[in-house]
Design a protein around this motif. Structure first.
Motif, short mmCIF file in Angstrom:
data_model
loop_
_atom_site.label_atom_id
_atom_site.label_comp_id
_atom_site.label_asym_id
_atom_site.label_seq_id
_atom_site.Cartn_x
_atom_site.Cartn_y
_atom_site.Cartn_z
N ASN A 163 -13.68 0.62 4.74
CA ASN A 163 -13.22 2.00 4.68
C ASN A 163 -14.29 3.07 4.76
O ASN A 163 -14.06 4.21 4.34
N GLY A 209 -9.72 0.87 7.69
CA GLY A 209 -9.00 2.14 7.60
C GLY A 209 -8.02 2.20 8.76
O GLY A 209 -8.00 3.14 9.54
N ASP A 269 -10.55 -5.34 4.67
CA ASP A 269 -10.64 -3.92 5.01
C ASP A 269 -12.09 -3.44 5.07
O ASP A 269 -13.03 -4.11 4.59
N LYS A 316 -6.15 -9.49 3.61
CA LYS A 316 -6.35 -8.29 4.43
C LYS A 316 -7.78 -7.85 4.17
O LYS A 316 -8.14 -7.49 3.05
N TRP A 365 -4.86 -4.89 11.53
CA TRP A 365 -4.01 -3.74 11.22
C TRP A 365 -4.38 -2.63 12.21
O TRP A 365 -5.52 -2.17 12.27
N TRP A 412 -5.69 -8.02 -0.81
CA TRP A 412 -6.57 -7.09 -0.09
C TRP A 412 -8.00 -7.21 -0.61
O TRP A 412 -8.22 -7.32 -1.82
N ASP A 421 -3.73 3.19 10.40
CA ASP A 421 -3.14 3.67 9.15
C ASP A 421 -2.00 4.64 9.42
O ASP A 421 -1.29 5.04 8.50
N ARG A 431 -15.47 8.24 1.12
CA ARG A 431 -14.51 7.69 0.17
C ARG A 431 -15.24 7.23 -1.11
O ARG A 431 -14.89 6.23 -1.70
N TRP A 468 0.80 -1.23 0.00
CA TRP A 468 0.00 0.00 0.00
C TRP A 468 0.83 1.28 0.00
O TRP A 468 0.78 2.07 -0.93
N ASP A 480 -2.11 -4.96 -2.09
CA ASP A 480 -3.18 -4.21 -1.41
C ASP A 480 -4.16 -3.68 -2.45
O ASP A 480 -4.24 -4.19 -3.57
#
Ligand code: GLA
Length: 750
Positions: free
Chosen positions: A481, A529, A479, A477, A546, A412, A549, A444, A337, A367
């Motif tokens: 967001n 995120g 995610d 991963k 994770w 990802w 960020d 986003r 990323w 990612d």
């Protein structure tokens, strides 16, 4: 026997190794909470409570001539509205006849071997441990509602879990407006609240505040547990600190809208209620139907915050995290990323992987940006097939190349989301959560899928399962967001819309359950995120998350330190990234960045082709040092040697083996000063009478202090005892430069 029913005193008592929890059932079936605290054997604790007639605190009907018995004053086991108790309640409802609230009375109880489970929800499991369950059912005659309170008693782990199940045993329709998992009255003491607040790139910042009369709330209404308020609070008795004093932890096992209210009432007593946030929540319960509220993990200790952290760390690792990866050495990851962002193609990814292999990276993660028409973060979410213009021939060539280099391949996903500009949204606009007639809130540039719909979850399962199989994916991963904004499901009837957020969460859990069950070898890492969904619910499916960020080593000190109060190092996703740091613009050395990131899963988040030869050599040495420390870091116990609020000019973390044979102490200086007198800490977790020496000292630029100690001794010649290090302490000579760090490995001398 961890659970005892005393028929004569009508008490129900739960015992763990060092704690006792007790309830009393009175002659009219009211269930009072008597105690949760240090272990006390074989006695009724009812005599702690003096009956007083308190004006404007009502009596139950049976006690109308005993004005000194009020549900508004006495500690309740589970409080509902309209029951003569005006404190914050755990249950609120209305029936189709318009009856509100509940007068809950004892119906039955049962003691079972083993740990209860909650269908569709993550919950702690017994594993190897002998666990008992108490099921205590209360009922309300007017509505026919039964509330089954569940208690999981983990005697050896010294922990309790609680949950609540709501059953409509009547004839009317019941709408649950608030259906919390936990009500816990703490009648005595002066307490403070430790909670973990933040924002994107600043998660889980510890804040300790006094309690006021009234209600203090830690909650999320974002559809995720959130960056802003972690679902975990600790109550500390005044004066408690890391190593001493009473602490009580409350950790909901839930990743959606959570809420914990702490009230100090007119008598100075505390009540805590916790569970699903009732804002924008309601649940229709037809006759015969059941609703399961999520679990809450409770820990009481009289031995300070560190002991509470160790209890939670062990419990999450042994009774919540199910992944095979819990016990396996985690791979050293390079994630694309920060290094490549959306700007890559097959050749670039393969070159990236070749560089990684030379450094000793074990798993390369591709990612965001590999799918649909995803060239920035405005398009493509939902279209989980390879972006052929960047990756001709799909993911296969990349996966093959990475495996061919002897590494593993990770990918990802952001499964719960969709962009308007995607094939998926064009085909199924009704699959997104949008309010009819109202433009959706955008974040986003994406919308949330309605995960409460089975067709959505089935579709995502098929697409992801195919990709995993076809491309030999070793790691995902996962995610998220954006937060939920438009709570309207096109699949639910109007009067069920209050169920949307929780149904959404149940759908997310269903998808995670199916994928983690069918692909147990895949290592899943949670993400939202960064650390916007870092909670015990997620850990049930994914052994690491994770953490943030924000990859700046100095910002990570407070983020990872706050995280460490509830969550073990093995769960903390942490990578070393490039400098100037992308989030803060700050420069720190590789050494400092590595020292912080190795207090987590450790990995890299940069483009290795930018390294000079000298830097590559430094990285290889760092990686060797990390491998050497891995067993200690992953089996040892964390001790926060400096204040949680980071009041000092440096932060020091110690990780010690449980038998005290070895301890790594990491110092990171956050403010270098002139004429400094060094950094003094008292170590913990060592064998008091054993002798120790510094087996290895790693400093910024390799500089070892020389003859800096009184008596002109050199650091590596110093001899200590466990008690000298723990009671007198150790002082590191001052370091110079920007954010310097040092790591010392103390070793017991045989
Ligand atoms: C989130 C994650 C990052 C990265 C980006 C990709 O912000 O936390 O690590 O994956 O999404 O868009």
């Amino acid at each position: 026997m961890a659970i005892k029913y005393d028929e004569r005193n009508r008490t129900l008592t739960l015992h763990t190794a060092k704690t006792t929890y007790q309830m009393l059932i009175d002659a009219f079936g009211k269930v009072y909470h008597l105690y949760y605290g240090r272990r006390i054997d074989d006695v009724s604790l009812a005599s702690q409570y003096v009956l007083t007639d308190c004006g404007f605190s009502p009596n139950s009907f049976e006690n109308r001539s005993h004005r000194d018995v009020s549900p508004d004053i006495l500690p309740q086991e589970y409080a509902a509205t309209f029951s003569g108790d005006y404190r914050v309640s755990a249950l609120d409802l209305i029936t189709s006849e318009g009856i509100m609230g509940a007068d809950l009375r004892y119906l039955r109880h049962e003691i079972r071997e083993g740990k209860y489970a909650l269908p569709g929800l993550p919950a702690a499991f017994a594993g190897e441990e002998k666990v008992q369950t108490l099921s205590l059912t209360l009922h309300d005659a007017a509505t026919g509602l039964e509330v089954e309170l569940l208690y999981g008693v983990f005697e050896a782990s010294d922990m309790l879990t609680r949950a609540a199940v709501f059953r409509n045993a009547g004839d009317s329709q019941i709408t649950l407006k608030r259906a919390l998992s936990l009500c816990l009255d703490i009648p005595f003491g002066t307490w403070e609240l430790l909670h973990f607040h933040g924002r994107h790139c600043m998660e889980r910042t510890a804040e300790r505040v006094p309690l006021m009369h009234g209600i203090q709330t830690v909650s999320s209404s974002r559809g995720a547990s959130s960056h802003h308020h972690n679902p975990f609070v600790v109550l500390l008795e005044e004066g408690a600190n890391e190593v001493q004093g009473t602490c009580l932890g409350i950790m909901p096992v839930y990743s959606g809208n959570h809420r914990t209210d702490v009230e100090v009432d007119q008598a100075g007593s505390l009540r805590v209620v916790s569970g699903i946030n009732h804002e924008a929540f309601s649940w229709q319960l037809l006759p015969g139907e059941t609703f399961f509220a999520p679990e809450v993990i409770l820990c009481y200790t009289g031995d300070g915050l560190e002991s509470l952290s160790h209890h939670y760390h062990d419990f999450l690792e042994q009774h919540v995290i199910r992944s095979l990866w819990r016990d396996r050495k985690r791979p050293l990851i390079l994630n694309s990323w920060e290094g490549m962002n959306f700007d890559f193609d097959t050749a670039k990814v393969i070159a990236f992987a070749e560089e990684a292999a030379q450094l000793g990276i074990e798993l390369v993660v591709l990612d965001d940006g590999w799918f649909g028409i995803r060239n920035d973060d405005n398009t493509g979410l939902g279209d989980w097939y390879a972006n052929e213009s960047k990756l001709p021939g799909g993911l296969g060539p990349i996966s093959d190349a990475i495996h061919g280099l002897g590494m593993q391949f990770g990918l990802w996903f952001e499964p719960e989301m969709v962009n308007e500009d995607s094939e998926l949204y064009r085909a199924h606009p009704q699959w997104a959560l949008t309010v009819p007639g109202r433009p959706p809130t955008m974040s986003r540039n994406q919308l949330a899928l309605d995960m409460g719909r089975k067709d959505v979850v089935d579709h995502l399962y098929r697409v992801m399962a195919d990709l995993i199989q076809e491309n030999h994916i070793d790691y995902i991963k996962w995610d998220l967001n954006r937060n939920l904004g438009d709570l309207y499901s096109h699949a639910l009837s109007p009067h069920r819309q209050g169920e949307t957020a929780h149904r959404h969460m149940l759908g997310v859990y269903d998808l995670m359950e199916r994928l983690t069950r069918d692909f147990p070898e895949v290592l899943f890492e949670g993400c939202a995120g960064g650390g916007g969904r870092f909670d015990a619910g997620m850990l049930y499916y994914m052994p690491q998350i994770w953490c943030s960020d924000d990859t700046d080593a100095i910002e990570r000190l407070s983020i990872q330190q706050g995280t460490s109060v509830g969550y073990p190092l093995s769960t903390v996703g942490a990578h070393l990234s490039a400098c100037p740091n992308q989030q803060t613009g700050r420069n720190t050395s590789y050494f400092t960045r590595a020292a912080v990131a190795m207090h987590g899963t450790f990995g890299y988040e940069l483009d290795p082709s930018h390294f000079t030869e000298a830097e590559k050599q430094e990285i290889r040495e760092e990686i060797a040092w990390y491998h050497q420390l891995y067993p200690l870091l992953h089996e040892g116990r964390l001790h926060r040697l400096t204040s949680l609020e980071m009041r000092e000019d440096f932060t020091a973390w110690e990780v010690a083996r449980r038998d005290g044979s070895e301890a790594l102490v990491t110092f990171v200086v956050t403010r270098t000063r002139a004429n400094d007198h060094g950094y003094h800490v008292r170590l913990r977790g060592l064998a008091p009478k054993a002798r120790y020496r510094i087996a290895q000292a790693e400093f910024e630029g390799g500089r070892l202090p020389r003859e800096d100690y009184l008596g002109r001794q050199e650091l590596d010649a110093l001899i200590f005892t466990g008690e000298s290090l723990m009671y007198a302490g150790f002082t590191l000579p001052p370091l110079k430069g920007d954010y310097p760090a040092a790591q010392l490995l103390f070793e017991r001398i045989p």
